[in-house]
Design an enzyme around this catalytic site. Structure first.
Site, PDB file in Angstrom:
ATOM      1  N   LYS A 187     160.231  18.480  82.862  1.00  0.00           N
ATOM      2  CA  LYS A 187     160.656  17.555  81.811  1.00  0.00           C
ATOM      3  C   LYS A 187     160.352  18.130  80.429  1.00  0.00           C
ATOM      4  CE  LYS A 187     158.988  14.329  79.378  1.00  0.00           C
ATOM      5  NZ  LYS A 187     159.761  14.480  78.127  1.00  0.00           N
ATOM      6  N   GLY A 239     150.217  19.148  76.408  1.00  0.00           N
ATOM      7  CA  GLY A 239     150.499  18.126  75.395  1.00  0.00           C
ATOM      8  C   GLY A 239     149.208  17.544  74.858  1.00  0.00           C
ATOM      9  N   SER A 240     149.260  16.290  74.459  1.00  0.00           N
ATOM     10  CA  SER A 240     148.106  15.689  73.791  1.00  0.00           C
ATOM     11  C   SER A 240     146.993  15.347  74.788  1.00  0.00           C
ATOM     12  CB  SER A 240     148.534  14.415  73.057  1.00  0.00           C
ATOM     13  OG  SER A 240     149.021  13.472  73.979  1.00  0.00           O
ATOM     14  N   THR A 241     145.771  15.336  74.297  1.00  0.00           N
ATOM     15  CA  THR A 241     144.618  14.988  75.131  1.00  0.00           C
ATOM     16  C   THR A 241     144.757  13.558  75.645  1.00  0.00           C
ATOM     17  OG1 THR A 241     143.212  16.575  74.022  1.00  0.00           O
ATOM     18  CG2 THR A 241     142.090  14.728  75.081  1.00  0.00           C
ATOM     19  N   GLU A 242     145.314  12.690  74.804  1.00  0.00           N
ATOM     20  CA  GLU A 242     145.479  11.292  75.185  1.00  0.00           C
ATOM     21  C   GLU A 242     146.365  11.171  76.433  1.00  0.00           C
ATOM     22  OE1 GLU A 242     147.406   9.093  72.086  1.00  0.00           O
ATOM     23  OE2 GLU A 242     147.813   7.457  73.491  1.00  0.00           O
ATOM     24  N   GLY A 244     147.084  13.572  78.510  1.00  0.00           N
ATOM     25  CA  GLY A 244     146.396  14.291  79.588  1.00  0.00           C
ATOM     26  C   GLY A 244     145.439  13.382  80.342  1.00  0.00           C
ATOM     27  N   GLU A 261     146.745  21.365  79.894  1.00  0.00           N
ATOM     28  CA  GLU A 261     146.462  22.183  78.715  1.00  0.00           C
ATOM     29  C   GLU A 261     146.660  21.270  77.515  1.00  0.00           C
ATOM     30  OE1 GLU A 261     146.837  23.974  75.618  1.00  0.00           O
ATOM     31  OE2 GLU A 261     148.577  25.076  76.397  1.00  0.00           O
ATOM     32  N   CYS A 295     148.429  24.438  69.778  1.00  0.00           N
ATOM     33  CA  CYS A 295     147.193  23.851  70.288  1.00  0.00           C
ATOM     34  C   CYS A 295     145.992  24.753  70.012  1.00  0.00           C
ATOM     35  CB  CYS A 295     147.313  23.569  71.774  1.00  0.00           C
ATOM     36  SG  CYS A 295     148.038  24.939  72.671  1.00  0.00           S
ATOM     37  N   GLU A 392     142.379  16.870  66.062  1.00  0.00           N
ATOM     38  CA  GLU A 392     143.538  17.764  66.003  1.00  0.00           C
ATOM     39  C   GLU A 392     144.591  17.173  65.065  1.00  0.00           C
ATOM     40  OE1 GLU A 392     146.125  18.203  69.598  1.00  0.00           O
ATOM     41  OE2 GLU A 392     145.858  20.336  69.199  1.00  0.00           O
TER      42      GLU A 392
END
Ligand code: NAI
Ligand code: MG
Length: 482
Positions: A187, A239-242, A244, A261, A295, A392
């Site tokens: 995706k 993508g974003s930590t959120e 993830g 990642e 990143c 970030e």
């Protein structure tokens, strides 16, 4: 464009007349292009001028299910039973076609995502091809990669990628998955679907068997449906930590393997014996490269006190000569911010940094009137507790701090929730080893920054995620090792 006339270059736009961008792109499922089951579409635009580029089919849950079934069938009937050397041949073919069509891919990447053509042309596209070449070589050598073990494929991989390196992230994920004998449902990100759709054309041109790779443009809901699909064996996410964390929660208690990642807040550390001009060039590259949409961007600068004044003067001088503007211009250093949403996030941090008490510095330069832009920005006198130092920003914004001793620098560098990358600038090899050993970061660059190679593993510590992509390490997440 810098206002000092001595730095104004004549426009040098890359020719885009050879690039065909279709009015409408469809989902790529089971080797064929088709519309979404419910007919939904979304638009993708050029962030440098807000022009509409194309209408793209939007994958819903039903499409995710069809794609996963196609990938499962292709896995059972074709890809898993295939001789590994033959899988390698397909990967080589994909790599070569990418090279042949590299100009078209570079222009498309810059149009859809806003990055300067010199980066998409010299970094994104060549590295994407290099990843396919590299993993093609491993396809029939997995037994040598893991001596004494019996590597076997996992099944169907669900892969979700961001908008900062659209084609390159697709290559990072697809190439090792296929080399290890898995099939894929990928995706792409909602603002940058076009090079993934062109990659689907490459798969067709390469004769890749139907269903081995399926590409489903859509948004977070498409990604979530892919993560939750019961017949997925492995999730790979960048993508974003959120998001993830949300993915980790969604797959908890299932047998799905995952690599994540996520974000970063890398410190670039300049010691007082560093070659300062070289270091400043590296710092500039580390944070302003790709508008800071990286990143592993060097978004914090730690400078040893004795060289602070010289470094800041050099940085400010160099920033005056950076060219911000048309991503398709070959002289452009800093292109457009990827989306209005990202521009708003960055703008929020610029206001926050000033409120927190840091001193803002931007070069004297005018921005185009349309599109999404951000001037390269320094925040001087930032402190460790500032949110602009801890969080970030994902934009061309550098927070500058000072330190006295190497121990202090290491403590400051490690003191964020992230641990993806770091940089150290010094003349002494022993100091480099001291730093690389003690910095809690997946990648540490010494006297350089943002260097990538398919043979070298990449990935994070702490909230920057887990698992490695690239190199021999990048094979492991796609294999069962008995
Ligand atoms: P995001 O993490 O929401 O998007 C990345 C990918 O995940 C996209 O393909 C998106 O459609 C998908 N996604 C979103 N929600 C999902 C869900 N619940 N389940 C599965 N997939 C989902 O990042 P976004 O919103 O584009 O950017 C927000 C911030 O994230 C940025 O400001 C930046 O700080 C960070 N970011 C970090 C990246 C990195 O490379 N580490 C890349 C992109 C963003
Ligand atoms: Mg776009």
């Amino acid at each position: 464009m810098p206002t000092d006339s001595s730095w104004v270059y004549a426009p040098a736009p890359e020719d885009s007349s050879h690039v065909e961008i279709k009015k409408h792109y469809q989902l790529f499922i089971d080797g064929k292009f088709r519309d979404a089951a419910d007919g939904r579409t979304f638009d993708t635009q050029n962030p440098a001028n807000e022009a509409h580029l194309s209408e793209v089919a939007f994958s819903g849950e039903a499409d995710v299910d069809t794609a996963v079934k196609a990938a499962r069938r292709a896995y059972n009937e074709v890809w898993c039973p295939m001789r590994p050397a033959d899988r390698g041949k397909y990967l080589y073919r994909i790599a070569r076609i990418l090279q042949e069509r590299s100009r078209e891919f570079a222009v498309t990447e810059s149009l859809d995502g806003g990055k300067p053509i010199k980066e998409s042309r010299d970094i994104d596209i060549p590295l994407a091809a290099a990843h396919f070449f590299y993993y093609a070589g491993w396809a029939d050598k997995l037994d040598y990669a893991f001596p004494g073990r019996s590597p076997s494929s996992l099944g169907v991989a669900g892969q979700i990628i961001p908008w900062n390196f659209p084609l390159l992230m697709a290559a990072w994920k697809i190439a090792p998955a296929l080399a290890c004998g898995n099939t894929v449902v990928l995706k792409p990100a909602e603002t940058t679907p076009l090079t993934a759709m062109k990659l689907a054309e490459v798969f067709q041109e390469a004769g890749l068997p139907a269903g081995v790779v399926n590409i489903l443009p859509g948004d977070g809901s498409t990604g979530a449906a892919l993560v939750q699909h019961p017949d997925i064996d492995k999730i790979a996410f960048t993508g974003s930590t959120e998001v993830g964390k949300r993915i980790q929660q969604a797959i908890a208690g299932t047998a799905k393997k995952a690599t994540l990642e996520l974000g970063g807040k890398a410190a670039n550390i300049i010691l007082d014996d560093a070659p300062l001009h070289q270091a400043v060039e590296g710092i500039i590259n580390g944070i302003f490269f790709n508008q800071g949409h990286v990143c592993c961007a060097g978004s914090r600068l730690l400078v040893q006190e004795g060289v602070y004044d010289s470094v800041v003067t050099l940085l400010k001088d160099r920033m005056e000569t950076l060219r911000v503007g048309d991503p398709l211009d070959k002289n452009t250093d800093i292109g457009a911010i990827n989306s209005k949403a990202q521009q708003d996030i960055i703008q929020g941090y610029l206001e926050l940094g000033e409120k927190e008490g840091a001193e803002i510095h931007q070069p004297n330069c005018t921005l185009p009137s349309k599109g999404y832009w951000c001037l390269p920005t320094l925040f001087l006198n930032a402190t460790q507790s500032h949110r602009i130092v801890q969080e970030e920003i994902f934009g061309p914004v550098l927070a500058v701090q000072t330190f006295r001793t190497p121990d202090e620098a290491i403590e400051m560098a490690n003191n964020t929730p992230y641990g993806l990358s770091a940089g150290v600038w010094t003349d002494k090899g022993s100091r480099i080893f001291n730093f690389t050993k003690r910095l809690r970061a997946g990648v540490v660059w010494a006297n350089t920054y943002n260097q990538f190679d398919p043979s070298s593993p990449f990935g994070g510590f702490k909230e920057s995620g887990f698992g490695r992509e690239g190199g021999l390490h990048g094979l492991e997440p796609y294999l069962r090792l008995d």
